[in-house]
Write a protein that holds these residues in place. Structure first.
Motif, PDB file in Angstrom:
ATOM      1  N   PHE A   1       0.805  -1.217   0.000  1.00  0.00           N
ATOM      2  CA  PHE A   1       0.000   0.000   0.000  1.00  0.00           C
ATOM      3  C   PHE A   1       0.842   1.273   0.000  1.00  0.00           C
ATOM      4  O   PHE A   1       0.298   2.370   0.019  1.00  0.00           O
ATOM      5  CB  PHE A   1      -0.983  -0.021   1.173  1.00  0.00           C
ATOM      6  CG  PHE A   1      -2.022  -1.100   1.015  1.00  0.00           C
ATOM      7  CD1 PHE A   1      -3.186  -0.844   0.317  1.00  0.00           C
ATOM      8  CD2 PHE A   1      -1.804  -2.376   1.501  1.00  0.00           C
ATOM      9  CE1 PHE A   1      -4.125  -1.844   0.126  1.00  0.00           C
ATOM     10  CE2 PHE A   1      -2.741  -3.380   1.306  1.00  0.00           C
ATOM     11  CZ  PHE A   1      -3.904  -3.116   0.617  1.00  0.00           C
ATOM     12  N   LEU A   2       2.157   1.116  -0.023  1.00  0.00           N
ATOM     13  CA  LEU A   2       3.009   2.307  -0.127  1.00  0.00           C
ATOM     14  C   LEU A   2       2.850   2.973  -1.486  1.00  0.00           C
ATOM     15  O   LEU A   2       3.194   4.130  -1.667  1.00  0.00           O
ATOM     16  CB  LEU A   2       4.480   1.927   0.087  1.00  0.00           C
ATOM     17  CG  LEU A   2       4.901   1.580   1.506  1.00  0.00           C
ATOM     18  CD1 LEU A   2       6.407   1.337   1.558  1.00  0.00           C
ATOM     19  CD2 LEU A   2       4.533   2.704   2.459  1.00  0.00           C
ATOM     20  N   ILE A   3       2.325   2.227  -2.455  1.00  0.00           N
ATOM     21  CA  ILE A   3       2.230   2.750  -3.810  1.00  0.00           C
ATOM     22  C   ILE A   3       1.034   3.690  -3.984  1.00  0.00           C
ATOM     23  O   ILE A   3       0.898   4.327  -5.029  1.00  0.00           O
ATOM     24  CB  ILE A   3       2.168   1.564  -4.817  1.00  0.00           C
ATOM     25  CG1 ILE A   3       2.628   1.978  -6.218  1.00  0.00           C
ATOM     26  CG2 ILE A   3       0.791   0.963  -4.896  1.00  0.00           C
ATOM     27  CD1 ILE A   3       4.086   1.997  -6.421  1.00  0.00           C
ATOM     28  N   VAL A   4       0.174   3.794  -2.978  1.00  0.00           N
ATOM     29  CA  VAL A   4      -1.019   4.644  -3.125  1.00  0.00           C
ATOM     30  C   VAL A   4      -1.031   5.824  -2.150  1.00  0.00           C
ATOM     31  O   VAL A   4      -2.006   6.022  -1.426  1.00  0.00           O
ATOM     32  CB  VAL A   4      -2.319   3.817  -2.980  1.00  0.00           C
ATOM     33  CG1 VAL A   4      -2.530   2.952  -4.193  1.00  0.00           C
ATOM     34  CG2 VAL A   4      -2.304   2.953  -1.722  1.00  0.00           C
ATOM     35  N   PRO A   5       0.032   6.636  -2.152  1.00  0.00           N
ATOM     36  CA  PRO A   5       0.098   7.722  -1.168  1.00  0.00           C
ATOM     37  C   PRO A   5      -1.049   8.712  -1.312  1.00  0.00           C
ATOM     38  O   PRO A   5      -1.492   9.291  -0.323  1.00  0.00           O
ATOM     39  CB  PRO A   5       1.439   8.406  -1.491  1.00  0.00           C
ATOM     40  CG  PRO A   5       1.730   8.056  -2.902  1.00  0.00           C
ATOM     41  CD  PRO A   5       1.167   6.675  -3.084  1.00  0.00           C
ATOM     42  N   GLU A   6      -1.540   8.909  -2.532  1.00  0.00           N
ATOM     43  CA  GLU A   6      -2.577   9.921  -2.734  1.00  0.00           C
ATOM     44  C   GLU A   6      -3.968   9.323  -2.573  1.00  0.00           C
ATOM     45  O   GLU A   6      -4.946  10.049  -2.595  1.00  0.00           O
ATOM     46  CB  GLU A   6      -2.403  10.587  -4.102  1.00  0.00           C
ATOM     47  CG  GLU A   6      -2.932   9.835  -5.310  1.00  0.00           C
ATOM     48  CD  GLU A   6      -2.166   8.580  -5.680  1.00  0.00           C
ATOM     49  OE1 GLU A   6      -1.187   8.214  -4.988  1.00  0.00           O
ATOM     50  OE2 GLU A   6      -2.570   7.932  -6.665  1.00  0.00           O
TER      51      GLU A   6
END
Lengths: 380, 251
Positions: free
Chosen positions: A185-190
């Protein structure tokens, strides 16, 4: 085989009903695709099967590597009686996760693709490999119980011989993939809400998985005690409860330190759904910590059971918040699972219970009392 | 050299010729009801949207460092040297991580199919590699969608902004969003008003996971050695205790 006592009939009827519902759900999934069986959309592609079955299934299995490391690596023999229970919950958790994944992915017949098609930049690729290898490790770790049951002495000594490297390998794999589920889930900061999105997600996922794994072991021990009257020494369960309390303290400390450091605490003053869900999760993971820090409560069987339940629910809430509810606001959608999603999930949980029960009845899960250790301890 | 698409919202008249050409290129049905759909989907890979008085266009941004290519566990997405991000449907296992991860919400799924695949614009890779422009750029009657070399298109966009500053919001979308994209946008109003994500970091998103993932071998080897050491110590201690005949004290 023992004839089941009459009072279990109600449970069996319920079990049959749930499985029927699950099979209907499976039919819908097979005939009408993911669109027919789920409420997933292009904007919301991951739902209950990923958020609950995969994330939670793997997390609840963390008791396997935790207890295996305690017994084999740290050589704390006190905990040997619960080793097989822990390994069994892990094995079931991972196996059911794999089944759920087969139902969730669009092309289940290609599940083997990550073995030959590599993308080392993908977190999911790493998770896939770790989980595959760890399922193998779990089978090897649990094999002694099966070998003993069927009297396969040669296989038993072979498995015993490789125990140490296998357990170490298993702990390394678990450390990697339990944390990697957070890295996903680090890939979805926004997209992920600020209360949950943090660069420390991998660390938090690992710590909370250990907590959930320990709680799962406590829960499973309690269930087996009730169902089969097996007594597990009290000092042992108190030790597990103590370990759980300590892990929860570490988890919450890291978590709130991170919230403060990221200046995200102010989000808690907003009256939004996310705030309340975060509060629920925090309450469920903090109350047991406070209860179990007191020695008197750790000695209380009911208190331990209640705490393990709270941690399990708190853990589930956390995983669902990260994977589902925390993403809803940014996607401007509300995702409520469709009935086939729910029924298949319930079916898999029921199968887990049934399989645990069957294994507890037919396999020597509890036969290693503490005093029988001595000759073998030298041999290892 | 890499190619790109420049979409200039101020020149778009909403005729949807790009949609039609795109549907023909993918052999997808196109009729009034499809035309009325504003969101891209597995049967509509580009879409013209109306935001008040302005038009906006949705299509795959064909990122310089694509998130989809980084997250896909089987490497079904590839950033070609030419520019387009292509998808190999024979590799795809259907995990849909690309859909979750894409900051532009581009990959879409065949939800009603029994063995579905992901669909997304691939910047007409086949045509482009033969030296032709994309189908949408070729079909556009007003020059709102143009195709060319990325650097040249950025220069062209800068020229338009500086020549008619009153007509343009003073930025080119796609030069540095999420590390830069091969589709560039010009607009009369801030991009947020066109429904385009404006909260993206300037660094490519794959860095966020790679930073952690690239440490895997280190973590694994350090953890392995540490655990092996602990194992050796705890068992050695036991053995020594046993040999010294003090075994009863232990446990």
């Amino acid at each position: 085989m023992k004839v089941a006592p009459l009072r279990l009939t109600l449970w069996r009827v319920l079990f049959a009903l749930i499985i029927c519902g699950g099979l209907c759900g499976l039919y819908v999934r097979a005939m009408y695709g993911l669109g027919g069986a789920t409420n997933l959309t292009d904007r919301f592609p991951w739902g209950l099967w990923k958020g609950f079955n995969v994330l939670t299934g793997i997390g609840l299995g963390a008791g396997g590597f935790t207890v295996a490391a305690t017994v084999h690596i740290f050589n704390l023999k006190l905990y040997r009686p619960i080793l097989r229970i822990a390994l069994l919950t892990a094995f079931l958790g991972y196996s059911l996760m794999a089944v759920a994944l087969m139902i969730d992915i669009g092309q289940p017949q290609r599940i083997w693709h990550p073995i030959v098609m590599w993308n080392e930049h993908s977190v999911l690729f790493e998770v896939a490999w770790c989980v595959m290898l760890y399922l193998t490790v779990l089978s090897l770790e649990f094999a002694p119980a099966v070998c003993e049951r069927f009297g396969w002495r040669r296989a038993l000594s072979a498995v015993r011989f490789i125990t140490a490297p296998v357990v170490i390998f298993g702990v390394v794999l678990s450390t990697l993939h339990q944390s990697s589920l957070g890295t996903l889930f680090l890939i979805v900061p926004e997209k992920l809400y600020g209360l949950w999105y943090t660069p420390l997600l991998p660390v938090l996922f690992f710590l909370s998985a250990v907590c959930a794994g320990l709680a799962m072991v406590m829960f499973a021990c309690r269930q087996s005690r009730q169902a089969f009257g097996r007594q597990i020494p009290a000092p042992l369960m108190e030790g597990v409860a103590w370990a759980l309390a300590v892990m929860l303290v570490i988890y919450q400390a890291v978590r709130f330190a991170d919230l403060i450091q990221r200046r995200a605490l102010h989000l808690l003053s907003q009256n939004r759904m996310e705030t309340w869900l975060f509060g629920l999760e925090t309450a469920l993971l903090t109350a047991p910590l406070l209860v179990l820090l007191a020695e008197r409560n750790r000695a209380n069987r009911e208190a331990r059971y209640l705490c393990s339940l709270m941690v399990l629910f708190g853990f589930v809430a956390n995983r669902l918040n990260v994977s589902i509810t925390g993403l809803e606001a940014s996607q401007a959608t509300h995702y409520i699972p469709k009935w086939p999603e729910v029924m298949i999930t319930f079916s898999l949980i029921s199968i887990g219970f049934a399989a645990f029960r069957a294994a507890a009845l037919h396999l020597p899960l509890f036969v290693e009392p503490v005093h029988a250790e001595e000759p073998e301890a030298v041999a290892v | 050299m890499s190619v790109a698409i420049l979409y200039d919202s101020t020149k778009c008249i909403g005729c949807r010729e790009c949609e039609k050409a795109c549907a023909a290129r993918w052999k997808l049905p196109y009729n009034d009801s499809v035309a009325a759909e504003e969101q891209i989907s597995a049967h509509k890979l580009t879409s013209i949207q109306t935001h008040g008085e302005h038009y906006s266009r949705r299509l795959c941004m064909n990122c310089i460092d694509p998130t989809c290519a980084s997250v896909c566990p089987v490497g079904a997405f590839t950033k070609t040297a030419l520019g387009p991000v292509v998808y190999d449907q024979d590799k795809c296992i259907g995990c849909r991580y690309c859909m979750l991860a894409c900051p532009f919400q581009v990959p879409t799924y065949q939800w009603t199919s029994r063995l579905p695949i992901v669909r997304k614009c691939d910047m007409c890779y086949e045509r482009v590699s033969q030296g032709k422009p994309t189908a949408c750029a070729e079909a556009c009657p007003t020059g709102a969608t143009t195709f060319g070399e990325r650097e040249q298109l950025i220069a062209e966009a800068r020229r338009r902004i500086s020549e008619k500053p009153q007509d343009y919001y003073q930025r080119i979308y796609g030069v540095e969003e999420a590390g830069g994209t091969s589709v560039l946008f010009l607009s009369a109003v801030p991009f947020g008003q066109l429904g385009i994500p404006t909260n993206l970091p300037k660094t490519p998103l794959p860095m966020l996971t790679w930073r952690v993932l690239s440490r895997t071998p280190d973590i694994a080897s350090v953890a392995g050695v540490l655990l092996g050491g602990v194992y050796w110590i705890t068992h050695r201690r036991e053995k020594v205790a046993a040999e010294e005949g003090r075994k009863g004290e232990r446990k």
